[in-house]
Write an enzyme that holds these catalytic residues in place. Structure first.
Site, PDB file in Angstrom:
ATOM      1  N   ASN A 207      40.994  49.235  53.361  1.00  0.00           N
ATOM      2  CA  ASN A 207      39.978  50.706  53.637  1.00  0.00           C
ATOM      3  C   ASN A 207      39.135  50.813  53.877  1.00  0.00           C
ATOM      4  OD1 ASN A 207      38.344  51.452  50.983  1.00  0.00           O
ATOM      5  ND2 ASN A 207      41.067  51.056  50.481  1.00  0.00           N
ATOM      6  N   ASP A 276      46.890  52.772  48.006  1.00  0.00           N
ATOM      7  CA  ASP A 276      47.626  53.177  46.487  1.00  0.00           C
ATOM      8  C   ASP A 276      49.251  52.866  46.735  1.00  0.00           C
ATOM      9  OD1 ASP A 276      46.689  55.431  45.655  1.00  0.00           O
ATOM     10  OD2 ASP A 276      46.196  56.777  47.050  1.00  0.00           O
ATOM     11  N   LYS A 286      53.114  33.165  56.659  1.00  0.00           N
ATOM     12  CA  LYS A 286      51.621  33.733  57.839  1.00  0.00           C
ATOM     13  C   LYS A 286      53.674  34.418  58.636  1.00  0.00           C
ATOM     14  CE  LYS A 286      48.780  33.891  61.915  1.00  0.00           C
ATOM     15  NZ  LYS A 286      48.748  33.312  63.270  1.00  0.00           N
ATOM     16  N   PHE A 324      36.142  60.135  41.449  1.00  0.00           N
ATOM     17  CA  PHE A 324      36.516  60.498  42.736  1.00  0.00           C
ATOM     18  C   PHE A 324      37.036  60.922  43.472  1.00  0.00           C
ATOM     19  CE2 PHE A 324      31.994  59.785  44.449  1.00  0.00           C
ATOM     20  CZ  PHE A 324      30.890  59.144  44.126  1.00  0.00           C
ATOM     21  N   LYS A 338      43.812  66.045  40.023  1.00  0.00           N
ATOM     22  CA  LYS A 338      43.355  64.880  40.086  1.00  0.00           C
ATOM     23  C   LYS A 338      42.090  64.709  38.686  1.00  0.00           C
ATOM     24  CE  LYS A 338      43.243  63.397  45.421  1.00  0.00           C
ATOM     25  NZ  LYS A 338      42.627  62.453  46.224  1.00  0.00           N
ATOM     26  N   LYS A 342      44.073  62.534  35.428  1.00  0.00           N
ATOM     27  CA  LYS A 342      43.650  61.501  35.093  1.00  0.00           C
ATOM     28  C   LYS A 342      43.220  61.687  34.015  1.00  0.00           C
ATOM     29  CE  LYS A 342      43.965  59.864  40.293  1.00  0.00           C
ATOM     30  NZ  LYS A 342      44.128  59.212  40.136  1.00  0.00           N
TER      31      LYS A 342
HETATM   32  O1  PMT Z   1      32.152  52.780  49.145  1.00  0.00           O
HETATM   33  P1  PMT Z   1      31.169  53.687  50.268  1.00  0.00           P
HETATM   34  O2  PMT Z   1      31.828  53.101  51.626  1.00  0.00           O
HETATM   35  O3  PMT Z   1      30.059  53.902  49.673  1.00  0.00           O
HETATM   36  O4  PMT Z   1      32.565  55.024  50.245  1.00  0.00           O
HETATM   37  C1  PMT Z   1      32.406  56.478  49.548  1.00  0.00           C
HETATM   38  C2  PMT Z   1      33.741  56.770  49.200  1.00  0.00           C
HETATM   39  C3  PMT Z   1      34.168  57.569  49.615  1.00  0.00           C
HETATM   40  C4  PMT Z   1      34.295  55.616  48.687  1.00  0.00           C
HETATM   41  C5  PMT Z   1      33.787  57.220  47.405  1.00  0.00           C
HETATM   42  O5  PMT Z   1      32.924  58.424  47.823  1.00  0.00           O
HETATM   43  C6  PMT Z   1      34.865  57.886  46.754  1.00  0.00           C
HETATM   44  O6  PMT Z   1      35.263  58.824  47.479  1.00  0.00           O
HETATM   45  N1  PMT Z   1      35.724  56.928  46.241  1.00  0.00           N
HETATM   46  C7  PMT Z   1      36.830  57.132  45.575  1.00  0.00           C
HETATM   47  C8  PMT Z   1      38.436  57.260  46.921  1.00  0.00           C
HETATM   48  C9  PMT Z   1      39.438  57.079  46.417  1.00  0.00           C
HETATM   49  O7  PMT Z   1      40.400  56.302  46.183  1.00  0.00           O
HETATM   50  O8  PMT Z   1      40.419  59.140  46.091  1.00  0.00           O
HETATM   51  P2  PMT Z   1      41.025  58.978  45.500  1.00  0.00           P
HETATM   52  O9  PMT Z   1      41.024  60.489  46.346  1.00  0.00           O
HETATM   53  O10 PMT Z   1      42.062  58.802  46.648  1.00  0.00           O
HETATM   54  O11 PMT Z   1      41.357  58.748  44.830  1.00  0.00           O
HETATM   55  C10 PMT Z   1      41.193  59.052  42.783  1.00  0.00           C
HETATM   56  C11 PMT Z   1      40.316  58.953  41.498  1.00  0.00           C
HETATM   57  O12 PMT Z   1      42.093  57.957  41.607  1.00  0.00           O
HETATM   58  C12 PMT Z   1      39.570  57.745  42.574  1.00  0.00           C
HETATM   59  O13 PMT Z   1      38.411  58.104  41.992  1.00  0.00           O
HETATM   60  C13 PMT Z   1      39.854  56.476  42.487  1.00  0.00           C
HETATM   61  O14 PMT Z   1      39.570  55.117  42.507  1.00  0.00           O
HETATM   62  C14 PMT Z   1      41.303  56.625  41.709  1.00  0.00           C
HETATM   63  N2  PMT Z   1      42.270  55.626  41.822  1.00  0.00           N
HETATM   64  C15 PMT Z   1      43.550  55.562  42.948  1.00  0.00           C
HETATM   65  C16 PMT Z   1      44.512  55.411  43.257  1.00  0.00           C
HETATM   66  C17 PMT Z   1      44.444  54.324  42.245  1.00  0.00           C
HETATM   67  N3  PMT Z   1      45.753  53.633  42.818  1.00  0.00           N
HETATM   68  N4  PMT Z   1      43.668  53.498  41.888  1.00  0.00           N
HETATM   69  C18 PMT Z   1      43.023  54.305  41.216  1.00  0.00           C
HETATM   70  O15 PMT Z   1      42.234  54.719  40.361  1.00  0.00           O
END
Ligand code: PMT
Length: 399
Positions: A207, A276, A286, A324, A338, A342
């Site tokens: 991503n 995800d 390939k 985040f 979330k 979590k």
């Molecule tokens: O890296 P940059 O270019 O500076 O961009 C910053 C950012 C946008 C990546 C950052 O600010 C941010 O938002 N990070 C979280 C991105 C994310 O995966 O968000 P989410 O809403 O999908 O997930 C919620 C939380 O669960 C996040 O803390 C994520 O790390 C965590 N997660 C999500 C999916 C997964 N399978 N495992 C996780 O631990």
């Protein structure tokens, strides 16, 4: 209040690199006073530094100055930090023995602020016992000395003596200007960047995350005294100085690493954009271009582990966990879900569709949502400032 850094540039080929350092410090609103020895001016002109620092550049003890009637004293009184870089063997020797016969060495003697020295010279000169002895003495006097980098030097010889990367000098300066040590004795683990899920040996799902947000958090935490483990997915960034740096490719690998270190951590922050989904089965070879009529390929996707959720289930008492939420709609509602699912202490919600927020930008616009429902919306800030606010909230929780 803005801090003031004096940079004493002495005569080495690396003098030109200081232009980058001055502009980086200025971007952080740090005042920079550049002083140059006569030899330094042979490598790069004072005009370059005058333009970048927007201040008078002093090169001579006897130079008429608009800003300071007695320059060496006036400059020394203004400084929060004095940096000598590149520091020649000659300047190091003068500083060791209190010789003050030019502007830089005189300011160094009159200065009472902390001092950072970045030596740069031929490796035989650097390894000479006289220079090593002088550096030891300066270190005993309380001066911070950066080790030079090793490699091919401008003179052609190979060994230690290169000016450390500007990024390293910059980070050291920021740390020395920021004596707040409210995470001393704490261990913090943060993840950053994008995870990658293989489709075949040459393709993967990733991503837009660059790692900027997570790396800034790591940097801020080290600055404030924490021992930091940075678990990074794909990112082109250089890890901050002093972090324990672990690379991870896919979500499963990142999850395994973080589970391993979780028991020894006081704080865990999930800033990585963890994918995800992954291909249900990555192809061994390939995948060939589709020769069928539609030219289409159907990939079956399955879920990756939710790292924070897994860690949230194993959370130990007193451990602070922060996540985040990267949202494109219903920011607060989605983030709150979330936060709950979590088992986090607070969540940092960013609407990644907003200009200046989210992926790849140097800035972010976030709302911090606490477990008790309290929300705090922050204005557009640099990711560095966002990182500082997140660490402030962590410190609040710990106390
Ligand atoms: O890296 P940059 O270019 O500076 O961009 C910053 C950012 C946008 C990546 C950052 O600010 C941010 O938002 N990070 C979280 C991105 C994310 O995966 O968000 P989410 O809403 O999908 O997930 C919620 C939380 O669960 C996040 O803390 C994520 O790390 C965590 N997660 C999500 C999916 C997964 N399978 N495992 C996780 O631990």
């Amino acid at each position: 209040m803005s801090k003031t850094v004096g940079i004493g540039i002495t005569g080495g080929i690396a003098a030109y690199k200081m232009a980058d350092l001055v502009s980086r410090l200025r971007k952080d609103d740090i005042e920079v006073i550049v002083m140059m020895t006569e030899s330094a001016t042979r490598f790069i002109t004072p005009l370059t530094f005058k333009t970048l620092s927007n201040r008078e550049v002093i090169t001579d003890l006897w130079q008429d100055s608009q800003e300071w009637p007695v320059q060496h004293i006036g400059i020394a009184e203004e400084l929060d930090l004095l940096v000598i870089a590149p520091a020649t063997a000659n300047m190091i020797a003068k500083m060791t023995h209190g010789i003050a016969d030019d502007l830089v060495s005189t300011v160094a003697l009159a200065n009472t602020a902390p001092v950072l020295i970045a030596p740069a010279m031929n490796s035989n000169m650097y390894q000479n016992l006289v220079v090593q002895d002088n550096l030891k003495k300066l270190s005993l006097y309380g001066y911070e000395i950066l080790d030079p980098a090793s490699g091919v030097l401008a003179c052609g010889s190979i060994g230690p003596g290169r000016l450390p990367e500007i990024d390293i000098i910059y980070q050291k300066i920021i740390r020395m200007l920021n004596p707040k040590q409210d995470l001393k004795g704490k261990r913090l683990m943060v993840n950053a960047g994008t995870t990658c899920e293989d489709i075949d040996p040459v393709r993967f799902i990733a991503n837009r995350s660059t790692g900027k947000m997570g790396y800034m958090i790591a940097e801020e935490a080290v600055c404030r005294g924490a021992q930091v483990i940075l678990v990074s997915g794909k990112s082109d960034l250089t890890p901050p100085l002093g972090v324990d740096y672990i690379k991870a490719w896919g979500a499963q690998e990142m999850c395994d690493i973080m589970l391993k270190y979780q028991p020894m951590c006081d704080i865990i922050i999930g800033a990585a954009a963890v994918g995800d989904f992954k291909a249900s089965r990555a192809a061994n070879q390939k995948i060939k271009k589709m020769e069928n009529k539609s030219g289409s390929l159907t990939l079956e996707l399955v879920s990756t582990p939710d790292i924070l959720k897994t860690l949230g289930q194993a959370k130990k008492p007193g451990q602070v966990m922060v996540g985040f939420a990267a949202e494109t709609q219903d920011l607060i509602d989605n983030a709150k879900k979330k936060l709950e699912s979590k088992n986090l202490d607070f969540i940092v919600a960013n609407d990644v569709t907003m200009e200046g927020a989210g992926f790849a930008a140097d800035t972010n616009i976030v709302t911090i949502i606490e477990r008790n429902g309290e929300t705090r919306s922050l204005p557009l800030m640099s990711k560095k400032e966002v990182a500082a606010s997140i660490i402030d909230s962590v410190v609040n929780l710990l106390s």
